[in-house]
Design a protein around this motif. Structure first.
Motif, mmCIF file in Angstrom:
data_model
loop_
_atom_site.group_PDB
_atom_site.id
_atom_site.type_symbol
_atom_site.label_atom_id
_atom_site.label_comp_id
_atom_site.label_asym_id
_atom_site.label_seq_id
_atom_site.Cartn_x
_atom_site.Cartn_y
_atom_site.Cartn_z
ATOM 1 N N ARG A 109 3.830 -3.860 42.817
ATOM 2 C CA ARG A 109 3.801 -4.847 41.735
ATOM 3 C C ARG A 109 5.186 -5.015 41.131
ATOM 4 N N LEU A 110 5.881 -3.904 40.899
ATOM 5 C CA LEU A 110 7.223 -3.983 40.329
ATOM 6 C C LEU A 110 8.163 -4.724 41.272
ATOM 7 N N VAL A 161 7.073 3.799 36.418
ATOM 8 C CA VAL A 161 6.425 2.661 37.081
ATOM 9 C C VAL A 161 7.051 2.356 38.441
ATOM 10 N N PHE A 162 8.296 2.746 38.660
ATOM 11 C CA PHE A 162 8.930 2.505 39.960
ATOM 12 C C PHE A 162 8.270 3.340 41.053
ATOM 13 N N LEU A 163 7.521 4.379 40.681
ATOM 14 C CA LEU A 163 6.759 5.197 41.615
ATOM 15 C C LEU A 163 5.281 4.837 41.627
ATOM 16 N N VAL A 187 21.600 -5.382 41.277
ATOM 17 C CA VAL A 187 22.253 -4.103 40.990
ATOM 18 C C VAL A 187 21.296 -3.257 40.161
ATOM 19 N N PHE A 188 21.015 -2.055 40.646
ATOM 20 C CA PHE A 188 20.058 -1.149 40.018
ATOM 21 C C PHE A 188 20.801 -0.052 39.255
ATOM 22 N N VAL A 189 20.403 0.154 38.004
ATOM 23 C CA VAL A 189 20.969 1.219 37.166
ATOM 24 C C VAL A 189 19.831 2.159 36.807
ATOM 25 N N GLY A 190 19.978 3.415 37.185
ATOM 26 C CA GLY A 190 18.842 4.321 37.183
ATOM 27 C C GLY A 190 18.591 5.076 35.902
ATOM 28 N N TRP A 204 15.717 4.622 43.653
ATOM 29 C CA TRP A 204 15.400 3.222 43.908
ATOM 30 C C TRP A 204 15.030 2.953 45.367
ATOM 31 N N ALA A 205 14.806 3.981 46.164
ATOM 32 C CA ALA A 205 14.566 3.790 47.597
ATOM 33 C C ALA A 205 13.442 2.808 47.875
#
Length: 277
Positions: free
Chosen positions: A265-266, A258-260, A32-35, A44-45
């Motif tokens: 790696r993430l 970092v998600f971009l 579950v992702f919380v943005g 989160w795509a």
């Protein structure tokens, strides 16, 4: 009020009547992702698609006042936001959850665990989180001065598009495309201005030092050492020191986003951690 419930496809209605848009992809162990503050679940795509393909069930939702969720004009305190996470997890009957929180979402995930317990959540991933405490106080002298908060709130109230244009590149780093920058800014501009104002006050009023020290879950802490939004030494370094048996992973040269900037790696770090017993 009635219990949380799925009242129409892709929407959970909370006990206080707020509709939260969610996306639910795949099968398997749930993540579950919380943005972030200001961004919807679309952010989160590039995590959800590869992790779904790797055999996980990936769920993300739009925070109230963000994306396709309701704009109720209330409920932007951490307790209510943590209850919104619970509404999604409970309505979808998720168990053995890896709960991933980014930036403000990291603080929300911690409050969710301390408020709702660990019956459904098995592990935490905190990415560039606004933890343990941002505000400058006598017992947190290295924190952010109130004048900085007030300056941002003035920009938000007068020319938020300009502020985004000036700060998006430092947020995402030098290697992210201009198209990605435009995409992120467009999403942020759709967020309720009241939600932005209230959430920013919530972020800067949070003190999670005691809660982090009491966490009993396996916790992965990830952050870049070139994060100009949440300095590593103020946030993740201290967070990892407070959480019992936390694992800190520092991405050299990585910005806040970092998600971009470090997507592969993430994703690999989340995949490995979510696969652990």
């Amino acid at each position: 009020m009635p219990a949380n419930a799925i009242t129409r496809p892709n929407f959970v209605t909370t006990r206080d009547g707020v509709e939260l848009f969610y996306r639910d992809w795949g099968t398997g162990r749930p993540i579950v992702f919380v943005g972030s503050y200001s961004l919807p679940s679309d952010m989160w795509a590039y995590q959800m698609l590869p992790l779904t393909r790797a055999g996980f069930r990936c769920v993300a939702f739009d925070r109230r006042g963000h994306g396709r969720s309701s704009d109720p004009g209330r409920g932007y305190d951490y307790d209510t936001l943590a209850d919104d996470i619970a509404a999604v997890i409970e309505s979808l009957d998720l168990r053995d959850v890896t709960l991933v929180g980014y930036s403000m979402g990291g603080a929300e995930t911690v409050r969710h665990v301390t408020r709702h317990g660990t019956a459904r959540v098995a592990r935490l991933v905190l990415i560039a989180a606004t933890l343990p405490m941002l505000a400058q106080t006598p017992d947190n002298p290295d924190g952010i001065e109130r004048a900085h908060v007030d300056a941002f709130q003035r920009d938000l109230a007068t020319d938020y598009p300009r502020w985004l244009a000036e700060n998006a590149r430092p947020f995402a780093g030098p290697d992210v495309s201009e198209a990605i920058i435009e995409w992120i800014c467009e999403m942020a501009l759709r967020t309720s201005p009241l939600a932005l104002h209230e959430c920013y006050e919530t972020i800067n009023g949070g003190d999670f030092r005691a809660e982090l020290a009491a966490l009993g879950l396996p916790t992965l802490v990830v952050q870049g050492d070139d994060d100009v939004s949440n300095p590593l030494e103020l946030t993740s370094r201290r967070t990892a020191a407070l959480v019992p048996n936390a694992r800190l992973v520092v991405y050299e040269g990585a910005p806040h986003g970092v998600f971009l900037s470090h997507t592969e790696r993430l994703n690999a770090d989340i995949r490995r951690f979510a696969s652990e017993a």
